[in-house]
Design a protein around this motif. Structure first.
Motif, PDB file in Angstrom:
ATOM      1  N   SER A 214      -6.873   7.685  11.258  1.00 54.50           N
ATOM      2  CA  SER A 214      -6.273   7.053  10.078  1.00 54.50           C
ATOM      3  C   SER A 214      -6.438   5.531  10.129  1.00 54.50           C
ATOM      4  O   SER A 214      -6.544   4.929  11.201  1.00 54.50           O
ATOM      5  CB  SER A 214      -4.789   7.410   9.984  1.00 54.50           C
ATOM      6  N   LEU A 215      -6.445   4.910   8.942  1.00 55.29           N
ATOM      7  CA  LEU A 215      -6.506   3.451   8.828  1.00 55.29           C
ATOM      8  C   LEU A 215      -5.936   3.048   7.471  1.00 55.29           C
ATOM      9  O   LEU A 215      -6.256   3.664   6.456  1.00 55.29           O
ATOM     10  CB  LEU A 215      -7.938   2.936   8.958  1.00 55.29           C
ATOM     11  N   TYR A 216      -5.107   1.999   7.486  1.00 56.33           N
ATOM     12  CA  TYR A 216      -4.442   1.547   6.267  1.00 56.33           C
ATOM     13  C   TYR A 216      -4.622   0.044   6.098  1.00 56.33           C
ATOM     14  O   TYR A 216      -4.773  -0.697   7.069  1.00 56.33           O
ATOM     15  CB  TYR A 216      -2.951   1.871   6.325  1.00 56.33           C
ATOM     16  N   VAL A 217      -4.566  -0.398   4.831  1.00 59.79           N
ATOM     17  CA  VAL A 217      -4.641  -1.818   4.520  1.00 59.79           C
ATOM     18  C   VAL A 217      -3.565  -2.152   3.496  1.00 59.79           C
ATOM     19  O   VAL A 217      -3.223  -1.325   2.642  1.00 59.79           O
ATOM     20  CB  VAL A 217      -6.043  -2.202   3.986  1.00 59.79           C
ATOM     21  N   ALA A 218      -3.021  -3.355   3.611  1.00 58.57           N
ATOM     22  CA  ALA A 218      -2.056  -3.860   2.646  1.00 58.57           C
ATOM     23  C   ALA A 218      -2.359  -5.332   2.414  1.00 58.57           C
ATOM     24  O   ALA A 218      -2.670  -6.065   3.354  1.00 58.57           O
ATOM     25  CB  ALA A 218      -0.623  -3.674   3.144  1.00 58.57           C
TER      26      ALA A 218
END
Length: 279
Positions: A214-218
């Protein structure tokens, strides 16, 4: 976890969020194995210093008092933190803990270069003398970083687009070596490279997409963390903070999952774009 933006206390990334990096070290929410206890690393850029500071330890992040104390008092506009779960039976040592530093550049990697036991020698042979001398550990990640630094110097990187091209070129080079040496094991490549002003983050695998890490950006005007509740503030066209993390630091709706085999380009003006890797 990676942050670039307005200066903040490191604790608001590493220790205070409800799903902070320290929490992820013993209770990761999106991994089959919730423990990441094979050491950690914290790096940050300080004013008037081109080369970032770096603190590593082989102790688990959850039990290291020095990490908590540093995070409490240190502030920075660019921070990278990593907790390690060793792969391919590679040794647990400070040299093998992420992030890795070369001059002004920092690099960290979650995943596994498939068949690294076969590819290590050809990867070393492909390195320049300068990159070869800089290898201190035994991880696939540091060897990849050596090749990446050669690509960065070859391309004379000064903007995020060329930095992204250096990442693509290096990953293609490693995958070509894998094909040349008959490696069939899949590669998992979630990584971040930064020079303190811009960054490229990747979510890539040669395996089926559902097996990708998984990988997230904000991204938004600012980032704030109060009593464990971390918020991405959005207002007009203002840009003040970009975060990239393996897991959301909180339930704030500003987090977006990065699609598999895509990369996030973070420019010096703090704009963030998600685009296919096209390796």
């Amino acid at each position: 976890t990676f942050y670039l933006g307005q200066e903040i206390r490191v604790a608001s990334l590493i220790t205070e969020p409800e799903n902070s990096l320290i929490h992820q070290s013993f209770d990761s929410l999106e991994r089959e194995e919730p423990l990441n206890g094979d050491g950690f690393g914290l790096a940050w850029y300080a004013p008037d210093h081109i080369e970032p500071a770096l603190f590593k330890s082989v102790t688990p992040a959850w039990s290291n008092r020095n990490l908590r104390d540093l995070a409490r008092v240190v502030s920075s506009r660019c921070v990278m933190g990593h907790v390690r779960a060793a792969t391919q039976q590679l040794e647990v040592s400070e040299s093998n803990c992420h992030p890795f530093r070369r001059g002004r550049h920092l690099f960290m990697h979650n995943g596994d270069i498939g068949g690294f036991d076969v590819l290590r020698r050809p990867m070393l042979s492909a390195l320049s003398d300068r990159a070869f001398r800089a290898i201190h550990g035994t991880t696939d990640s540091e060897h990849f970083f050596g090749l990446l630094m050669d690509s960065i110097r070859e391309l004379d990187v000064h903007d995020v687009e060329t930095l992204a091209e250096a990442v693509r070129r290096t990953l293609r080079r490693v995958l070509d070596l894998a094909a040349e040496h008959g490696v069939t094991a899949p590669t998992y490549f979630n990584a971040v490279i930064t020079d303190g002003d811009r960054a490229v983050a990747c979510r890539f695998t040669t395996d089926v997409p559902e097996n990708a890490d998984s990988l997230y950006v904000a991204a938004g005007r600012a980032y704030a963390c109060v009593d464990g509740a971390c918020t991405i503030l959005h207002a007009g066209e203002d840009r003040g903070a970009v975060l990239v993390s393996s897991e959301r630091l909180s339930d704030d709706p500003g987090w977006m999952s990065v699609p598999v085999n895509h990369m996030v380009l973070v420019s010096a003006d703090l704009s963030a774009r998600v685009m296919p890797m096209e390796v």
